[in-house]
Design a protein around this motif. Structure first.
Motif, short mmCIF file in Angstrom:
data_model
loop_
_atom_site.label_atom_id
_atom_site.label_comp_id
_atom_site.label_asym_id
_atom_site.label_seq_id
_atom_site.Cartn_x
_atom_site.Cartn_y
_atom_site.Cartn_z
N GLU A 284 75.65 31.75 1.42
CA GLU A 284 76.21 33.07 1.15
C GLU A 284 77.60 32.94 0.54
O GLU A 284 77.96 33.64 -0.38
N ASP A 285 78.40 32.05 1.10
CA ASP A 285 79.71 31.71 0.56
C ASP A 285 80.07 30.32 1.09
O ASP A 285 79.27 29.71 1.80
N SER A 286 81.24 29.83 0.78
CA SER A 286 81.59 28.45 1.12
C SER A 286 81.71 28.20 2.62
O SER A 286 81.84 27.05 3.04
N ARG A 287 81.63 29.25 3.43
CA ARG A 287 81.73 29.08 4.89
C ARG A 287 80.56 29.73 5.65
O ARG A 287 80.59 29.79 6.87
N THR A 288 79.54 30.20 4.90
CA THR A 288 78.44 30.91 5.55
C THR A 288 77.10 30.44 5.00
O THR A 288 76.85 30.54 3.79
N LEU A 289 76.23 29.94 5.91
CA LEU A 289 74.87 29.57 5.55
C LEU A 289 73.91 30.56 6.18
O LEU A 289 74.12 31.00 7.31
N LEU A 290 72.86 30.89 5.46
CA LEU A 290 71.79 31.74 5.99
C LEU A 290 70.55 30.87 6.17
O LEU A 290 70.03 30.32 5.20
N ILE A 291 70.13 30.71 7.43
CA ILE A 291 68.98 29.87 7.76
C ILE A 291 67.95 30.76 8.43
O ILE A 291 68.24 31.37 9.47
#
Length: 117
Positions: free
Chosen positions: A69-76
């Motif tokens: 999503e951004d450099s500090r947020t992953l969507l799993i």
């Protein structure tokens, strides 16, 4: 085999990392990390409960299933499984998450140390 009881004990056996090695520790994803995650079909997601219990859950799908999503947020995605939901419950309780993402057949093989442990 050495018995370790302090950081000083550890550093007598394993030297401090070189500055170039420390520079690889980032607080956000860089482009190389994002590209790697786009090729990743499998990851291990580790979480910590309020009582300190650690839980690790395998996650996998077609490459790209982990979205950045951004450099500090992953969507799993969370898939239907045993419905225990330990990982999600731990994330909600503590916010502590670690991930090991794997991409098979990259040609990068782990190497053993010259030392005998």
């Amino acid at each position: 085999m050495a018995r370790l009881s302090s950081t000083d004990d550890l550093r007598r056996i394993i030297a401090e990392p070189r500055p170039a090695t420390r520079s690889k520790i980032l607080d956000a994803l860089d482009e190389q990390s994002i590209d790697f995650l786009k090729r990743c079909p499998f990851a291990l997601v580790g979480t910590t409960a309020e009582d300190g219990t650690v839980e690790v859950s395998p996650k996998g799908d077609e490459p790209g299933f982990i979205r950045v999503e951004d450099s500090r947020t992953l969507l799993i995605p969370e898939r239907v499984g045993n419905n225990l939901a330990f990982g999600l419950g731990n994330i909600l309780a503590t916010g502590k998450v670690g991930i090991i993402a794997l991409v098979p057949a990259t040609g990068n093989q782990p190497r053993c140390s010259e030392k005998t442990w």
